[in-house]
Write an enzyme that holds these catalytic residues in place. Structure first.
Site, mmCIF file in Angstrom:
data_model
loop_
_atom_site.group_PDB
_atom_site.id
_atom_site.type_symbol
_atom_site.label_atom_id
_atom_site.label_comp_id
_atom_site.label_asym_id
_atom_site.label_seq_id
_atom_site.Cartn_x
_atom_site.Cartn_y
_atom_site.Cartn_z
ATOM 1 N N HIS A 103 -3.258 -13.420 15.478
ATOM 2 C CA HIS A 103 -3.961 -12.535 14.532
ATOM 3 C C HIS A 103 -4.776 -13.397 13.577
ATOM 4 O O HIS A 103 -4.337 -14.482 13.184
ATOM 5 C CB HIS A 103 -2.914 -11.704 13.785
ATOM 6 C CG HIS A 103 -3.434 -10.479 13.093
ATOM 7 N ND1 HIS A 103 -4.426 -9.672 13.615
ATOM 8 C CD2 HIS A 103 -3.076 -9.914 11.911
ATOM 9 C CE1 HIS A 103 -4.645 -8.660 12.766
ATOM 10 N NE2 HIS A 103 -3.851 -8.786 11.729
ATOM 11 N N CYS A 126 -2.334 12.680 -11.968
ATOM 12 C CA CYS A 126 -0.923 13.017 -12.191
ATOM 13 C C CYS A 126 -0.201 13.016 -10.841
ATOM 14 O O CYS A 126 -0.784 12.716 -9.816
ATOM 15 C CB CYS A 126 -0.813 14.394 -12.838
ATOM 16 S SG CYS A 126 -1.902 14.632 -14.253
ATOM 17 N N MET A 127 1.051 13.381 -10.854
ATOM 18 C CA MET A 127 1.815 13.345 -9.600
ATOM 19 C C MET A 127 1.253 14.319 -8.558
ATOM 20 O O MET A 127 1.175 13.990 -7.370
ATOM 21 C CB MET A 127 3.289 13.669 -9.850
ATOM 22 C CG MET A 127 4.135 13.497 -8.593
ATOM 23 S SD MET A 127 5.871 13.870 -8.802
ATOM 24 C CE MET A 127 6.402 12.572 -9.881
ATOM 25 N N ASP A 128 0.836 15.500 -9.025
ATOM 26 C CA ASP A 128 0.434 16.548 -8.079
ATOM 27 C C ASP A 128 -0.997 17.019 -8.242
ATOM 28 O O ASP A 128 -1.429 17.904 -7.512
ATOM 29 C CB ASP A 128 1.336 17.775 -8.249
ATOM 30 C CG ASP A 128 2.791 17.420 -8.183
ATOM 31 O OD1 ASP A 128 3.244 17.094 -7.066
ATOM 32 O OD2 ASP A 128 3.454 17.421 -9.227
ATOM 33 N N ARG A 130 1.964 -15.875 9.268
ATOM 34 C CA ARG A 130 2.747 -14.642 9.155
ATOM 35 C C ARG A 130 3.687 -14.635 10.357
ATOM 36 O O ARG A 130 4.519 -15.531 10.461
ATOM 37 C CB ARG A 130 1.780 -13.443 9.112
ATOM 38 C CG ARG A 130 2.286 -12.279 8.316
ATOM 39 C CD ARG A 130 1.242 -11.183 8.153
ATOM 40 N NE ARG A 130 0.887 -10.512 9.399
ATOM 41 C CZ ARG A 130 0.061 -9.474 9.479
ATOM 42 N NH1 ARG A 130 -0.512 -8.996 8.393
ATOM 43 N NH2 ARG A 130 -0.204 -8.906 10.630
ATOM 44 N N TYR A 148 -2.819 13.411 -18.958
ATOM 45 C CA TYR A 148 -1.876 12.564 -19.695
ATOM 46 C C TYR A 148 -2.581 11.410 -20.396
ATOM 47 O O TYR A 148 -3.419 10.719 -19.800
ATOM 48 C CB TYR A 148 -0.850 11.972 -18.729
ATOM 49 C CG TYR A 148 0.110 12.985 -18.138
ATOM 50 C CD1 TYR A 148 0.815 13.881 -18.940
ATOM 51 C CD2 TYR A 148 0.321 13.016 -16.765
ATOM 52 C CE1 TYR A 148 1.708 14.784 -18.377
ATOM 53 C CE2 TYR A 148 1.215 13.910 -16.197
ATOM 54 C CZ TYR A 148 1.906 14.799 -17.008
ATOM 55 O OH TYR A 148 2.782 15.691 -16.445
ATOM 56 N N LYS A 186 -0.701 1.927 14.162
ATOM 57 C CA LYS A 186 0.381 1.741 13.183
ATOM 58 C C LYS A 186 0.097 2.591 11.937
ATOM 59 O O LYS A 186 -1.025 3.073 11.744
ATOM 60 C CB LYS A 186 0.489 0.266 12.827
ATOM 61 C CG LYS A 186 -0.735 -0.284 12.108
ATOM 62 C CD LYS A 186 -0.700 -1.799 12.004
ATOM 63 C CE LYS A 186 -1.901 -2.328 11.245
ATOM 64 N NZ LYS A 186 -1.999 -3.796 11.333
ATOM 65 N N ARG A 189 -8.059 -5.618 19.579
ATOM 66 C CA ARG A 189 -7.076 -4.748 18.914
ATOM 67 C C ARG A 189 -7.646 -4.160 17.624
ATOM 68 O O ARG A 189 -7.167 -4.450 16.534
ATOM 69 C CB ARG A 189 -5.811 -5.542 18.544
ATOM 70 C CG ARG A 189 -5.075 -6.210 19.669
ATOM 71 C CD ARG A 189 -3.733 -6.752 19.163
ATOM 72 N NE ARG A 189 -3.866 -7.532 17.952
ATOM 73 C CZ ARG A 189 -4.034 -8.853 17.907
ATOM 74 N NH1 ARG A 189 -4.070 -9.557 19.030
ATOM 75 N NH2 ARG A 189 -4.155 -9.475 16.758
#
Ligand SMILES: *Cc1c(COP(=O)(O)O)cnc(C)c1O
Length: 378
Positions: A166, A315-317, A134, A268, A36, A222
């Site tokens: 689980h 930062c973002m990048d 769950r 920043y 997954k 699993r």
């Protein structure tokens, strides 16, 4: 165009060998490699193939599209999918020969409809909730689920091939809830067999239980995270001790390297300030690539053979390293995490630094970051 200044290098032989280690841990069970979350960020299909090479005989995909993608890639091994809502394309799942979990009575009804519409018998794994609270039916509602399931089985619409559950706390060594859940599971299996289910597989164990709780292995284990070489129990069962090798190395090419004086605020908010004449180096990966912003000022990165901490905010990048007197140049490789065998940090080190788990570190590496495969299958 597949240029990118960073990459996740995935060692498929490590995945193969990790599965082999897990098979040895659970010699009486088959292994379902859980793939997954794009194989925990490693790349669904290549990781699945590597796991099969290591001796996994099943694949587990939470989401329906992941299961279908395995079949679309030509993988024929047994696949189980378990997470879907009302209205899911279950007919397509059955057409693809994928086993399906029944986590609630409504699901059993939809599976039956899909089976009738396709003329296929659905291979169903009934999910019992043994205490995670769950998916699945609690034992109180289990008899009703079973009654309905065996009716549908008698009609030839479904075949109840599995009962599964689980664990909530298998990563806490010797936690009493594990054996409590085992007892509930054993009772659920007993009732299912008494009701007339000819079970092929009874399965309960995640990575932690595969590694540490042989009693719950049943017919099938699993493991997920351990397939990728990371331990769900880093304190008591660290990866090297179990014989697992982290399969992903996240690296990037240094972008700008420049001298800076003392007292220079970095990135920043200036949450980091240099305290000596130094060298700053930017690493072109950021939170848009799945680098946690919480890694600001805390996570380790290897450059020039040494580990340094991120300086200032992610930062973002990109983010910045204060590399002091290390000899680095633009284009040099920064290793964010890897197997640890060359002194680089591991995903577990990142998890420890940001207060998370290794699962999130590898799974959150975004689709913008190319996966580069190494190993026999690459
Ligand atoms: C994710 C998952 C697993 C694997 O868990 P790990 O802790 O990664 O081994 C097994 N079973 C189910 C139902 C899961 O959702």
């Amino acid at each position: 165009m597949n240029y990118y200044p960073g990459r996740a290098v995935v060692d498929l032989d490590a995945i193969r060998d990790n599965v082999t280690v897990l098979r040895e841990r659970a010699p009486t069970a088959q292994v379902m490699a859980v793939v997954k979350g794009d194989a925990y960020g490693h790349g669904l299909v290549p990781a699945a193939r590597a796991a099969l090479r290591g001796g996994a005989t099943w694949l587990g995909a939470a989401q329906v599209p992941e299961a279908l993608a395995l079949r679309a890639a030509g993988i024929t091994a047994p696949v189980l999918t378990w997470l879907y809502g009302p209205g899911a394309p279950l007919a397509q799942v059955l057409e693809a020969g994928i086993d399906i979990s029944a986590p609630a009575p409504w699901a059993l009804a939809e599976i039956a409809d899909a089976a009738r519409s396709t003329g296929r018998t659905a291979r169903v794994h009934l999910k019992v909730d043994t205490g995670l609270a769950r998916g699945g039916s609690f034992l109180e509602d289990w008899t009703a689920m079973l009654t309905r399931a065996v009716q549908l089985q008698a009609d030839g619409v479904v075949s109840v091939v599995g009962v599964w559950s689980h664990l909530a706390r298998a990563d806490e060594v010797d936690h009493p809830s594990v054996l409590e859940q085992f007892d509930v599971f054993a009772e659920a299996v007993r009732r299912a067999e008494a009701a007339g289910a000819a079970l092929e597989v009874r399965h309960l164990a995640n990575s932690a239980a595969t590694i540490a709780v042989p009693k719950v292995h049943y017919d099938l284990v699993r493991p997920g995270i351990a397939v990728y070489g990371l331990s769900p129990m880093p304190l008591t069962h660290p990866s090297p001790q179990v014989g697992l090798v982290p399969a992903m190395r996240l690296e990037a090419d240094l972008h700008v390297v420049k001298d800076a004086g003392p007292g220079q605020g970095v990135s920043y908010g200036h949450t980091y300030t240099t305290s000596y004449p130094t060298t700053l180096a930017t690493v072109p990966l950021g939170y848009a690539d799945g680098i946690p912003r919480r890694a600001s000022n805390v996570a380790p990165v290897q450059v020039a053979g040494r580990q340094v901490r991120i300086a200032g905010r992610v930062c973002m990048d990109q983010f910045v390293l204060d590399v002091r007197d290390l000899s680095v140049a633009a284009g040099d490789t920064a290793v964010l995490f890897g197997s640890g065998s060359d002194g680089e940090p591991t995903a577990q080190d990142w998890a420890d630094a940001v207060g998370g788990i290794s699962y999130e570190i590898v799974t959150q590496i975004g689709p913008r970051v190319p996966r580069v495969y190494r190993g026999e299958d690459a």
